[in-house]
Motif scaffolding. Structure first.
Motif, PDB file in Angstrom:
ATOM      1  N   UNK A 189      16.174 -29.948  20.994  1.00 31.80           N
ATOM      2  CA  UNK A 189      17.235 -30.615  21.753  1.00 31.80           C
ATOM      3  C   UNK A 189      17.843 -29.667  22.788  1.00 31.80           C
ATOM      4  N   UNK A 190      18.012 -28.410  22.425  1.00 33.80           N
ATOM      5  CA  UNK A 190      18.575 -27.439  23.367  1.00 33.80           C
ATOM      6  C   UNK A 190      17.635 -27.169  24.543  1.00 33.80           C
ATOM      7  N   UNK A 191      16.354 -27.292  24.328  1.00 31.25           N
ATOM      8  CA  UNK A 191      15.409 -27.172  25.441  1.00 31.25           C
ATOM      9  C   UNK A 191      15.640 -28.310  26.426  1.00 31.25           C
ATOM     10  N   UNK A 192      15.846 -29.527  25.917  1.00 35.62           N
ATOM     11  CA  UNK A 192      16.129 -30.671  26.784  1.00 35.62           C
ATOM     12  C   UNK A 192      17.434 -30.457  27.557  1.00 35.62           C
ATOM     13  N   UNK A 193      18.474 -29.985  26.863  1.00 39.09           N
ATOM     14  CA  UNK A 193      19.758 -29.708  27.505  1.00 39.09           C
ATOM     15  C   UNK A 193      19.585 -28.649  28.591  1.00 39.09           C
ATOM     16  N   UNK A 206      17.196 -24.914  33.859  1.00 38.00           N
ATOM     17  CA  UNK A 206      16.519 -23.664  33.535  1.00 38.00           C
ATOM     18  C   UNK A 206      15.015 -23.860  33.595  1.00 38.00           C
ATOM     19  N   UNK A 207      14.310 -22.788  33.919  1.00 38.49           N
ATOM     20  CA  UNK A 207      12.854 -22.855  33.990  1.00 38.49           C
ATOM     21  C   UNK A 207      12.203 -22.128  32.821  1.00 38.49           C
ATOM     22  N   UNK A 208      13.015 -21.391  32.028  1.00 36.59           N
ATOM     23  CA  UNK A 208      12.463 -20.616  30.927  1.00 36.59           C
ATOM     24  C   UNK A 208      13.521 -20.462  29.835  1.00 36.59           C
TER      25      UNK A 208
END
Length: 176
Positions: free
Chosen positions: A115-119, A126-128
């Motif tokens: 979920x934090x990657x989606x956020x 962010x790209x990374x």
């Protein structure tokens, strides 16, 4: 307020001072378990210390420098996670996390990190995402490995935790 429902039993919320008492109790109950890997526990002696930390994180959130979230499982605060640092110039988020010992192994953190990657992509562009884990911390390392992060390498003597130096394994996930 930032809030994401991940499943019927799991949600993440922006850490706010109202969570300080409950978060301190969780930290205190898990002090010995967490002390293996986290060097800051001796500085957290009261709910006021936790509240002060949360207030600092809220200021960093307001500036777009960090995102500290509290993890609720079955309506109970069970851990924290977030972007400990957001490098705006390079669009990189440095993700960290911990759960109370009794909630390890339930798949909670894998869902939270996903979920934090989606956020990170949707709100921070962010790209990374980088995750760094102490080499012997198999449970923490299992998260990025399970989620398909790339193992970038090992940073030698990257962190001193009380009287012991730990190497860190560096994992990355490229977004888009």
């Amino acid at each position: 307020m930032f809030y994401r429902k991940i499943s019927d039993s799991l949600e993440i919320r922006l850490s706010v001072p109202q969570f300080a008492e409950e978060l301190f109790k969780l930290t205190d109950r898990n002090r010995q378990f967490l002390k293996q890997w986290l060097p800051w526990l001796d500085y957290i002696e009261s709910a006021d210390d936790t509240r002060s930390f949360i207030n600092t994180q809220l200021l960093r959130f307001a500036k777009g420098e960090a995102l500290h979230i509290s993890i609720f499982y079955k309506d109970k605060l069970v851990g924290v996670a977030g972007l400990n640092e957001i490098d705006k110039v390079n669009s990189i988020g440095y993700l960290g996390y911990w759960l109370g010992e009794e909630h390890n192994g339930l798949g909670i953190m894998s869902q939270v990190v996903t979920e934090l990657i989606k956020v990170s992509a949707d709100y921070y562009k962010l790209q990374r995402i980088d995750i760094r884990c102490a080499t012997p911390n198999a449970k923490s390392r299992a998260i990025p490995e399970r989620l398909g992060f790339t193992h970038e390498g090992t940073l030698r003597r990257a962190e001193k935790v009380y009287d012991q130096w730990f190497d860190h394994e560096v994992y990355s996930h490229l977004i888009n």
